[in-house]
Motif scaffolding. Sequence first.
Motif, short mmCIF file in Angstrom:
data_model
loop_
_atom_site.label_atom_id
_atom_site.label_comp_id
_atom_site.label_asym_id
_atom_site.label_seq_id
_atom_site.Cartn_x
_atom_site.Cartn_y
_atom_site.Cartn_z
N PRO A 160 1.91 -1.99 -13.30
CA PRO A 160 1.84 -0.94 -14.32
C PRO A 160 0.77 0.14 -14.12
N ASN A 161 -0.26 -0.14 -13.31
CA ASN A 161 -1.37 0.81 -13.22
C ASN A 161 -2.10 0.68 -11.89
N ARG A 162 -3.08 1.56 -11.66
CA ARG A 162 -3.81 1.58 -10.38
C ARG A 162 -4.59 0.30 -10.08
N PRO A 163 -5.33 -0.26 -11.05
CA PRO A 163 -6.03 -1.51 -10.73
C PRO A 163 -5.06 -2.62 -10.30
N ALA A 164 -3.93 -2.71 -10.99
CA ALA A 164 -2.94 -3.72 -10.61
C ALA A 164 -2.33 -3.40 -9.24
N LEU A 165 -2.19 -2.11 -8.92
CA LEU A 165 -1.67 -1.71 -7.61
C LEU A 165 -2.60 -2.20 -6.50
N VAL A 166 -3.89 -1.96 -6.67
CA VAL A 166 -4.86 -2.39 -5.66
C VAL A 166 -4.88 -3.91 -5.56
N SER A 167 -4.88 -4.58 -6.71
CA SER A 167 -4.88 -6.05 -6.71
C SER A 167 -3.65 -6.60 -6.00
N ARG A 168 -2.47 -6.06 -6.32
CA ARG A 168 -1.23 -6.53 -5.69
C ARG A 168 -1.26 -6.24 -4.18
N ALA A 169 -1.80 -5.07 -3.79
CA ALA A 169 -1.87 -4.72 -2.37
C ALA A 169 -2.74 -5.71 -1.61
N TYR A 170 -3.84 -6.16 -2.23
CA TYR A 170 -4.69 -7.16 -1.56
C TYR A 170 -4.00 -8.53 -1.53
N THR A 171 -3.40 -8.94 -2.64
CA THR A 171 -2.82 -10.29 -2.69
C THR A 171 -1.58 -10.42 -1.81
N THR A 172 -0.87 -9.31 -1.55
CA THR A 172 0.30 -9.38 -0.68
C THR A 172 -0.03 -9.06 0.76
N GLY A 173 -1.30 -8.75 1.05
CA GLY A 173 -1.70 -8.51 2.44
C GLY A 173 -1.48 -7.10 2.92
N ILE A 174 -1.11 -6.18 2.04
CA ILE A 174 -0.94 -4.78 2.45
C ILE A 174 -2.30 -4.21 2.81
N LEU A 175 -3.30 -4.46 1.97
CA LEU A 175 -4.67 -4.05 2.28
C LEU A 175 -5.39 -5.22 2.95
N SER A 176 -6.12 -4.92 4.01
CA SER A 176 -6.88 -5.95 4.73
C SER A 176 -8.06 -6.39 3.87
N SER A 177 -8.23 -7.68 3.74
CA SER A 177 -9.39 -8.17 2.99
C SER A 177 -10.59 -8.22 3.93
N GLY A 178 -11.76 -8.05 3.37
CA GLY A 178 -12.99 -8.15 4.15
C GLY A 178 -13.33 -6.90 4.93
N THR A 179 -12.70 -5.76 4.65
CA THR A 179 -13.05 -4.53 5.34
C THR A 179 -13.42 -3.45 4.34
N TRP A 180 -14.36 -2.60 4.74
CA TRP A 180 -14.71 -1.44 3.93
C TRP A 180 -14.90 -0.27 4.86
N PRO A 181 -14.33 0.86 4.59
CA PRO A 181 -13.46 1.15 3.48
C PRO A 181 -12.13 0.41 3.59
N PRO A 182 -11.40 0.30 2.48
CA PRO A 182 -10.13 -0.44 2.50
C PRO A 182 -9.16 0.17 3.52
N ARG A 183 -8.39 -0.71 4.19
CA ARG A 183 -7.43 -0.27 5.20
C ARG A 183 -6.09 -0.95 4.98
N VAL A 184 -5.00 -0.16 5.03
CA VAL A 184 -3.65 -0.70 4.98
C VAL A 184 -3.32 -1.25 6.36
N GLN A 185 -2.77 -2.46 6.40
CA GLN A 185 -2.37 -3.05 7.67
C GLN A 185 -1.16 -2.32 8.22
N GLN A 186 -1.16 -2.03 9.50
CA GLN A 186 -0.13 -1.22 10.14
C GLN A 186 1.29 -1.75 9.97
N GLU A 187 1.47 -3.06 9.86
CA GLU A 187 2.82 -3.59 9.71
C GLU A 187 3.44 -3.22 8.37
N HIS A 188 2.65 -2.64 7.47
CA HIS A 188 3.15 -2.21 6.16
C HIS A 188 3.37 -0.70 6.08
#
Length: 192
Positions: A160-188
Amino acid sequence: MAALDSRSRIRQANDALLALLDRSTSEVRDIEFARLLHPDSRSRLQVGFDQLRLGRTGRFTEYVKVPRPNHAVRGNLTALRMRADARTSSPLLVLLQADPPPAEGPPDGARSTLLSEMEAKILERVAAGASTVQLAGQLHLSCKGIEYHISAMLRKLGVPNRPALVSRAYTTGILSSGTWPPRVQQEHVKCR
C-alpha cells in the motif's frame, strides 16, 4: 473481521479471520489483537489503535505479518473507530485482508519480480530515503513521472505505501541486504 473493545482486545471474530489466524474463537476471545501478529507489526499497530481510541483518526491501515505454524501470512490490516452509542459494545473494528498466495515458484512471495531500469533506480533511491522532489531532480523526470513509477511498483509487489514497498523489496530479495546505498539485484531488472 474482528470487533475489539476499547483496550484492543478481541470481542468477536468472523470465521475468515479465525481461519487466517489458524485459531478458534475460544483461543482469541479477550486477547489483545496485536499479540496475534508478528512482533515487527505490533508497535506500529498499537500506535494506530491509540490514535483511534483518542479520536485523532477514524481509521488506519498497516501492512502486517501473521505468524502461522509453517509460514507467515502477510496482508493489509485496516482498523476503524465505530461510533459510540448504547448498541456498540465494540468501539474498534479490524479488517485483515491477506495477500494472495504466490504463484508457482519460491515460497513466501519470493518469486521474481522484474523491474524496469528506471523502476530499479527509483526503488534504490526510495530505500535510501529520497523524496519525490529529490528523485525527480536526480532522474530528470517530473514528480508525476516518479509517482507513476512508484505506483506501478506498489501494484507489482502488492503493497500500500513506500515503507511497505521497501520492506517487501528486501524480504523478496529484490534489494540486496547488507549494502549501502541500497542496490537492486540485477536478476530483478528487465533486460532490454
